[in-house]
Design a protein around this motif. Structure first.
Motif, PDB file in Angstrom:
ATOM      1  N   VAL A  59      59.706  19.644  70.280  1.00 41.65           N
ATOM      2  CA  VAL A  59      59.281  20.744  71.159  1.00 41.65           C
ATOM      3  C   VAL A  59      60.268  21.905  71.060  1.00 41.65           C
ATOM      4  O   VAL A  59      61.480  21.691  71.101  1.00 41.65           O
ATOM      5  CB  VAL A  59      59.177  20.255  72.617  1.00 41.65           C
TER       6      VAL A  59
ATOM      7  N   ASN B 258      60.725  14.986  70.337  1.00 45.46           N
ATOM      8  CA  ASN B 258      59.316  15.185  70.009  1.00 45.46           C
ATOM      9  C   ASN B 258      59.021  16.550  69.394  1.00 45.46           C
ATOM     10  O   ASN B 258      57.868  16.973  69.334  1.00 45.46           O
ATOM     11  CB  ASN B 258      58.463  14.985  71.266  1.00 45.46           C
TER      12      ASN B 258
ATOM     13  N   VAL C 275      58.748  25.354  76.173  1.00 43.38           N
ATOM     14  CA  VAL C 275      58.558  24.514  77.364  1.00 43.38           C
ATOM     15  C   VAL C 275      58.034  25.368  78.506  1.00 43.38           C
ATOM     16  O   VAL C 275      58.440  26.531  78.667  1.00 43.38           O
ATOM     17  CB  VAL C 275      59.895  23.853  77.795  1.00 43.38           C
TER      18      VAL C 275
ATOM     19  N   GLY D 197      56.004  21.727  75.297  1.00 46.48           N
ATOM     20  CA  GLY D 197      56.440  20.815  76.341  1.00 46.48           C
ATOM     21  C   GLY D 197      55.984  21.291  77.711  1.00 46.48           C
ATOM     22  O   GLY D 197      56.098  22.477  78.030  1.00 46.48           O
TER      23      GLY D 197
ATOM     24  N   ARG E 207      53.947  21.803  68.997  1.00 46.78           N
ATOM     25  CA  ARG E 207      53.831  21.061  70.254  1.00 46.78           C
ATOM     26  C   ARG E 207      54.522  21.842  71.356  1.00 46.78           C
ATOM     27  O   ARG E 207      55.638  22.335  71.168  1.00 46.78           O
ATOM     28  CB  ARG E 207      54.487  19.681  70.124  1.00 46.78           C
TER      29      ARG E 207
ATOM     30  N   CYS F 148      56.123  15.747  80.467  1.00 49.12           N
ATOM     31  CA  CYS F 148      57.055  14.929  81.240  1.00 49.12           C
ATOM     32  C   CYS F 148      56.723  15.064  82.715  1.00 49.12           C
ATOM     33  O   CYS F 148      56.521  16.171  83.211  1.00 49.12           O
ATOM     34  CB  CYS F 148      58.485  15.388  80.976  1.00 49.12           C
TER      35      CYS F 148
ATOM     36  N   TYR G  48      64.189  14.103  75.398  1.00 51.95           N
ATOM     37  CA  TYR G  48      62.777  13.759  75.185  1.00 51.95           C
ATOM     38  C   TYR G  48      62.045  14.876  74.451  1.00 51.95           C
ATOM     39  O   TYR G  48      61.327  14.636  73.474  1.00 51.95           O
ATOM     40  CB  TYR G  48      62.128  13.475  76.541  1.00 51.95           C
ATOM     41  N   PHE G  49      62.239  16.111  74.908  1.00 50.61           N
ATOM     42  CA  PHE G  49      61.552  17.231  74.258  1.00 50.61           C
ATOM     43  C   PHE G  49      62.065  17.447  72.834  1.00 50.61           C
ATOM     44  O   PHE G  49      61.287  17.685  71.912  1.00 50.61           O
ATOM     45  CB  PHE G  49      61.715  18.507  75.081  1.00 50.61           C
TER      46      PHE G  49
ATOM     47  N   VAL H  84      53.256  17.726  74.769  1.00 52.48           N
ATOM     48  CA  VAL H  84      54.291  16.751  75.111  1.00 52.48           C
ATOM     49  C   VAL H  84      54.631  16.975  76.573  1.00 52.48           C
ATOM     50  O   VAL H  84      55.168  18.021  76.941  1.00 52.48           O
ATOM     51  CB  VAL H  84      55.543  16.935  74.230  1.00 52.48           C
TER      52      VAL H  84
ATOM     53  N   LEU I 196      65.588  25.507  73.696  1.00 48.87           N
ATOM     54  CA  LEU I 196      64.223  25.395  74.204  1.00 48.87           C
ATOM     55  C   LEU I 196      63.820  26.716  74.859  1.00 48.87           C
ATOM     56  O   LEU I 196      64.480  27.183  75.785  1.00 48.87           O
ATOM     57  CB  LEU I 196      64.120  24.251  75.221  1.00 48.87           C
TER      58      LEU I 196
END
Length: 278
Positions: A72, A70, A75, A9, A7, A35, A66-67, A33, A123
């Motif tokens: 992630v 899920n 990003v 982000g 996934r 935002c 959040y990331f 995913v 990330l």
């Protein structure tokens, strides 16, 4: 057992870019995913994501949580943030620490501060344009209208100034005419700069849109599109120049057709072109 789908982000701002990036990610077999931010992102973008959450700008801790929740690991940033609205941001504690640490509130410095925080949590920041490489504006003159000697002289004058303005983290666009700087992009954005340039300089102005010399190309690439060309038409511009390969050019075919209809030259600038101007 089948491998879990990776996934990616997407931090989504305004415009069509987040949608195109999401579609590109799906074409590459990635889950999405996404935002968005209240007051900046169209909530309808949710339909292009597997997971979606709308946050207030400045909620950096919630964004990271959040990331990570899920799954992630990579990003990207896609879409515009309204800069005047961003002045009213209410940062959480983590975002406030970023604001305190940076030495200025310029776009590049703030974005790099946020980028550092995301990377500190494992990330990886990737360039959104890698998922939609066909959006990169090509080099050379794209229109039927070719550059005149006078336009080339004006670009030779204006491009170094645009780079200097960008190096100070002020803006990506300047408007020039007759070896004069007519307008410089600041907080208002490119469209407003083009309109102001026409009001001040009259017909025949040239817009130059450049990547800032110190800008991190993973985030906030310069962007052009059909609306940009319409503003040039409305303002009586004669030419638009941008950095080839480092500028997103949306709705390119329609934009070029509109420029052709109104005798506007569009040129993608690369090192060879700049050398030819010297």
């Amino acid at each position: 057992m089948a491998a879990l789908q990776e996934r990616i982000g997407i931090i989504a701002g305004a415009g069509q870019f987040p949608e195109l990036v999401a579609q590109g990610a799906r074409n590459d077999g990635l889950g999405v995913v996404m935002c968005g931010f209240v007051g900046h992102t169209d909530p309808a973008i949710e339909k292009y994501a597997d997971e979606f959450e709308m946050l207030h700008l400045g909620a950096l801790s919630k964004l990271i949580q959040y990331f990570k929740k899920n799954g992630v690991q990579r990003v990207c940033f896609a879409g515009a943030i309204n800069k005047p609205k961003a002045l009213d941001v209410r940062p959480d504690l983590r975002a406030a620490k970023v604001l305190f640490k940076v030495r200025s509130k310029g776009d590049d410095v703030l974005l790099r501060g946020v980028l550092d925080e995301l990377e500190s949590e494992g990330l990886q920041i990737v360039q959104a344009a890698e998922l939609v490489p066909n959006l990169r504006g090509p080099a050379g003159v794209l229109t039927k209208k070719k550059l005149t000697d006078k336009q080339r002289e004006t670009l030779a004058y204006g491009i170094p100034i645009g780079e200097k303005v960008g190096s100070m983290d002020i803006g990506q666009c300047i408007v020039v005419r007759e070896h004069m700087v007519i307008a410089v992009e600041c907080l208002e954005g490119t469209d407003a700069t083009i309109k102001r340039g026409a009001e001040l300089g009259g017909k025949g102005c040239i817009a130059i849109k450049l990547l800032k010399p110190n800008q991190d190309e993973r985030i906030d690439l310069p962007a052009l599109g059909l609306n940009t060309i319409q503003n040039l038409v409305d303002g009586g511009y004669s030419c638009l120049a941008y950095y080839a390969g480092k500028t997103l050019f949306f709705d390119r075919e329609e934009a070029i057709a509109l420029a052709n209809e109104h005798n506007i030259a569009i040129v993608g600038v690369d090192e060879a072109f700049v050398t030819s101007l010297q």
